[in-house]
Design a protein around this motif. Sequence first.
Motif, PDB file in Angstrom:
ATOM      1  N   GLU A  52      95.399  23.667  39.065  1.00  0.00           N
ATOM      2  CA  GLU A  52      95.086  22.222  38.987  1.00  0.00           C
ATOM      3  C   GLU A  52      96.150  21.380  38.501  1.00  0.00           C
ATOM      4  O   GLU A  52      96.780  21.778  37.552  1.00  0.00           O
ATOM      5  N   PHE A  53      96.349  20.271  39.077  1.00  0.00           N
ATOM      6  CA  PHE A  53      97.458  19.323  38.630  1.00  0.00           C
ATOM      7  C   PHE A  53      96.851  18.045  38.011  1.00  0.00           C
ATOM      8  O   PHE A  53      96.144  17.403  38.969  1.00  0.00           O
ATOM      9  N   GLU A  54      97.154  17.479  36.650  1.00  0.00           N
ATOM     10  CA  GLU A  54      96.631  16.338  36.504  1.00  0.00           C
ATOM     11  C   GLU A  54      97.427  15.358  37.142  1.00  0.00           C
ATOM     12  O   GLU A  54      98.605  15.632  37.443  1.00  0.00           O
ATOM     13  N   VAL A  55      96.877  14.069  37.100  1.00  0.00           N
ATOM     14  CA  VAL A  55      97.735  12.980  37.732  1.00  0.00           C
ATOM     15  C   VAL A  55      97.918  12.072  36.806  1.00  0.00           C
ATOM     16  O   VAL A  55      97.003  11.440  36.166  1.00  0.00           O
ATOM     17  N   GLU A  56      99.098  11.556  36.679  1.00  0.00           N
ATOM     18  CA  GLU A  56      99.621  10.687  35.800  1.00  0.00           C
ATOM     19  C   GLU A  56      98.624   9.270  36.030  1.00  0.00           C
ATOM     20  O   GLU A  56      98.840   8.819  37.140  1.00  0.00           O
ATOM     21  N   GLY A  57      98.325   8.800  35.087  1.00  0.00           N
ATOM     22  CA  GLY A  57      97.622   7.374  35.126  1.00  0.00           C
ATOM     23  C   GLY A  57      96.277   7.622  35.858  1.00  0.00           C
ATOM     24  O   GLY A  57      95.629   6.201  36.199  1.00  0.00           O
ATOM     25  N   HIS A  58      95.767   8.631  36.194  1.00  0.00           N
ATOM     26  CA  HIS A  58      94.292   8.690  36.726  1.00  0.00           C
ATOM     27  C   HIS A  58      93.357   9.971  36.145  1.00  0.00           C
ATOM     28  O   HIS A  58      93.454  11.195  36.527  1.00  0.00           O
ATOM     29  N   PRO A  59      93.264   9.677  34.635  1.00  0.00           N
ATOM     30  CA  PRO A  59      92.481  10.464  33.751  1.00  0.00           C
ATOM     31  C   PRO A  59      91.188  11.051  34.845  1.00  0.00           C
ATOM     32  O   PRO A  59      90.629  10.415  35.386  1.00  0.00           O
ATOM     33  N   ALA A 103     102.753   8.157  43.312  1.00  0.00           N
ATOM     34  CA  ALA A 103     101.917   8.859  41.968  1.00  0.00           C
ATOM     35  C   ALA A 103     102.646  10.037  41.623  1.00  0.00           C
ATOM     36  O   ALA A 103     103.293  10.697  42.454  1.00  0.00           O
ATOM     37  N   ARG A 104     102.415  10.536  40.525  1.00  0.00           N
ATOM     38  CA  ARG A 104     102.674  11.809  39.867  1.00  0.00           C
ATOM     39  C   ARG A 104     101.882  12.554  39.559  1.00  0.00           C
ATOM     40  O   ARG A 104     100.853  12.191  38.646  1.00  0.00           O
ATOM     41  N   ALA A 105     102.380  13.763  39.609  1.00  0.00           N
ATOM     42  CA  ALA A 105     101.372  14.988  38.953  1.00  0.00           C
ATOM     43  C   ALA A 105     101.923  15.949  38.053  1.00  0.00           C
ATOM     44  O   ALA A 105     103.432  15.752  37.943  1.00  0.00           O
TER      45      ALA A 105
END
Length: 830
Positions: free
Chosen positions: A234-241, A311-313
């Motif tokens: 799983e990768f979190e996404v910057e700015g998309h909590p 967007a960035r992960a």
Amino acid sequence: MSDRPRYAPAEIEPKWQEIWAERQTFRAERHAGKAKKYILDMFPYPSGAGLHVGHPEGYTATDIVSRFERMRGKDVLHPMGWDAFGLPAEQHAIRTGQHPRQTTQENIRTFKRQLSALGFSYDWSREVDTTDPGYVRWTQWIFLQLFKKGLAFQSEVPVNWCPELGTVLANEEVEGGKSDIGGHPIERLPLRQWMLEITRYADRLDADLALLDWPETKAKQHNWIGRSVGAEIEFEVEGHPGKRIVVFTTRVDTLSGATYVVLAPEHPLVEALVSKGQQVAVATYVEAARLKTDIDRSDVTRTKTGVDLGARALNPINGQKLPIWVADYVIGTYGTGAVMAVPAHDERDHAFARAYGLPIVAVVAPADGHAIDVRDEAFTDDGVALGVSGHLAIANGTKSAEVRERTTAWLAGKGMGRAKVTYHLRDWVFSRQRYWGEPIPIYFPVESIGTGGDPRVPGTDFTIRYDHPIAVEEAALPVKLPELDDFRPGNDPAGPLARARDWRFFQKDGTWFARETNTMPQWAGSCWYYLRFLDPKNDKEPFSKAAYDAWMPVDLYVGGTEHAVLHLLYARFWHKVLFDLGVVSHPEPFIKLVHQGMILGEDGQKMSKSRGNVINPDDVLKTHGADSLRVYEMFMGPLEQTKPWQTAGIEGSRRFLDRAWNVCTGELTKDPAAYDDATRRLVHKTVKKVGEDIEAMRFNTAISAMMILVRHLGGLPAVPLEAARVFALVLSPFAPHLGEELWEKLGGTASLAYEPWPSYDPALVKDEVVEIGVQVNGKLRGTISIPVASSQDDARAVALAEPNVAAHVAGKTVRKLVYVPGKIVNFIVG
Ligand code: ANZ
């Protein structure tokens, strides 16, 4: 000689076919204390073109085995039927306005006449037709069992929709975004479909291949199922909590080398994550990808394209920020539809990174210390860790497998990943928007019915609650097809059945319901026909337990390689579901499988109308008879091999049968003295060889052996009656009409179908042993005793076991070995 009747297949063949039919010679019955054989052909689709010469190839093979096993005292079940739903009948109906049922029945009559004329020993009392309501009822019943187990469900699936043709096309029917037929544009449309969850059985379908005696088909199914062991990360996404991208990878060990993340164009997060500035570019790209099939998209040689989402992960192992791209080389329906891209160690990612200037970071090195340069080429093998840095300390030189294990455990501990097994096998899209198929026995409530309150009235608005599927009660099966005049698909994705409003809508307790208008694919009927043959007239259940126990499993199954994957996988899947329900009691239905090879035209090309190289079995039958055709097709070469038709070959087979006739109807003798030792030996050897060859399905060499015997008998002043009788018996599985006729002429009673297979005397089939000299450089150094027919290797080994020979060969090189069987062995040494 001249006034003796000649071999006349046109008279003999119908005569015996009538006798067999009248006496029901091949009716399958079980007898206490006898062993059984269930010998099955892949039943044909009764096309308008009639039988082609490929059909009798496999059918003759199973017929030989069936007849042989009956003579060996086995109870044999050898049935035949019709896989009769399908597109061609429907297309014919569309062209001619004839009801598909009518053309199908006509075609079945033609096929049955043709098969009967070939003398196959089917138990015709068990004939099944997949379109018969008495059969459809149980196909629908099985569907309901799948539905009740949650294995049949609805889903929005992207399909190839052709607005021009008004229908969904299979991937194989689409090329470069156009329909194969007519070249019309296709669209990828999500359409509500019935799916069967075959993936729930992927592991067992794979593992149980070990129970089967199948040819390469086992490997094909194994690859098709495509078990893949790896992990989800799983990768979190910057700015998309709260939003996480889940990827599937087989190479967790390369996680720290990931330099970007890719979503498939149909991934649900694409829309949520795309930045404002990239919206137009991404939407355009996603739209273009809709027109491509998964097959096109998976092509490794294709130039890779994609668009940055803006967007960035966050890489969980080192916190690095990775750009997120959308690219159609990632397939929406495999794994999670998202990947972590590691250009240094994956070829597709490498090509993509080179094209778009993305970083390439090596984190695996070859274990042998070899230097690599990942700028030019990805290093895709396992190796050892190299410069891996991150939250998890991994020393340089750690083996890839260990890195995978430790990384997966670390991710699991953080709630960021887990070990995962994935399959290439997809769930099975089980619905067709067609007329000529089994109706899916499901209905749905109808709501919000507009003016008039009757959904049958054209123009009335209503909502069908597809989210509330209801199973038709078992007592109400079969759901029969409505009568229609127009079988065209129409431009309604619900299919032509939607036009049969009186059939589709019905009222129960004041509520309106709508039947499912999709039908089942042609595969459905062939998924279980081998079970219906057990008990074809049963109207209480698909088959009785007693009938099942009497005959199952199928001992031998013969058919074309085109069914190596789909039909055989689907049938195994249904069988396993029925096994779990306790309806069948073996995990696998087909123990031994053999594929017959394709018969090509005389020009070595695939037979086709347009090439004009099609051989019609009816023509061959007319000129040479069924037995010649049977013998020829078995004599062409090994059953599994692809081989060209040769008219000269069929004539050769005919000559063999002419000669067999002449030998057995000519001068015969009962004088024991006339049955000389050489003839007796040859007869016994032929019995042994033919029996063993049938068991091993080497029919061509069995026929060669019989040809040798006939030639020998033809050279005798008078043929020993005993030899002729034995020959008629061993010939009969191959050329059953001629076998019966000769048997009758030679004093046999009734039919030979259950006459015991002749036995042979082991002493008579042993090769004669001879004494031969062994020379070394032309000088006699010893003598050995070996069977006349020994191979060169055997002769050499026996000769070298002679101490004096060994002494003269020792220390020297054998330059040449001269071996004349029955005469001499000579070692040339130097
Ligand atoms: C990172 C990685 C690094 C990969 C590496 C390979 C090599 P199989 O063996 O066929 O299961 N993949 C995963 N899902 C995909 C999808 N939906 N469309 C296209 N490619 C997909 O292949 C698994 C590998 O295929 C996965 O492992 C993933 O790339 C890619 F050095 O992840 B790998």
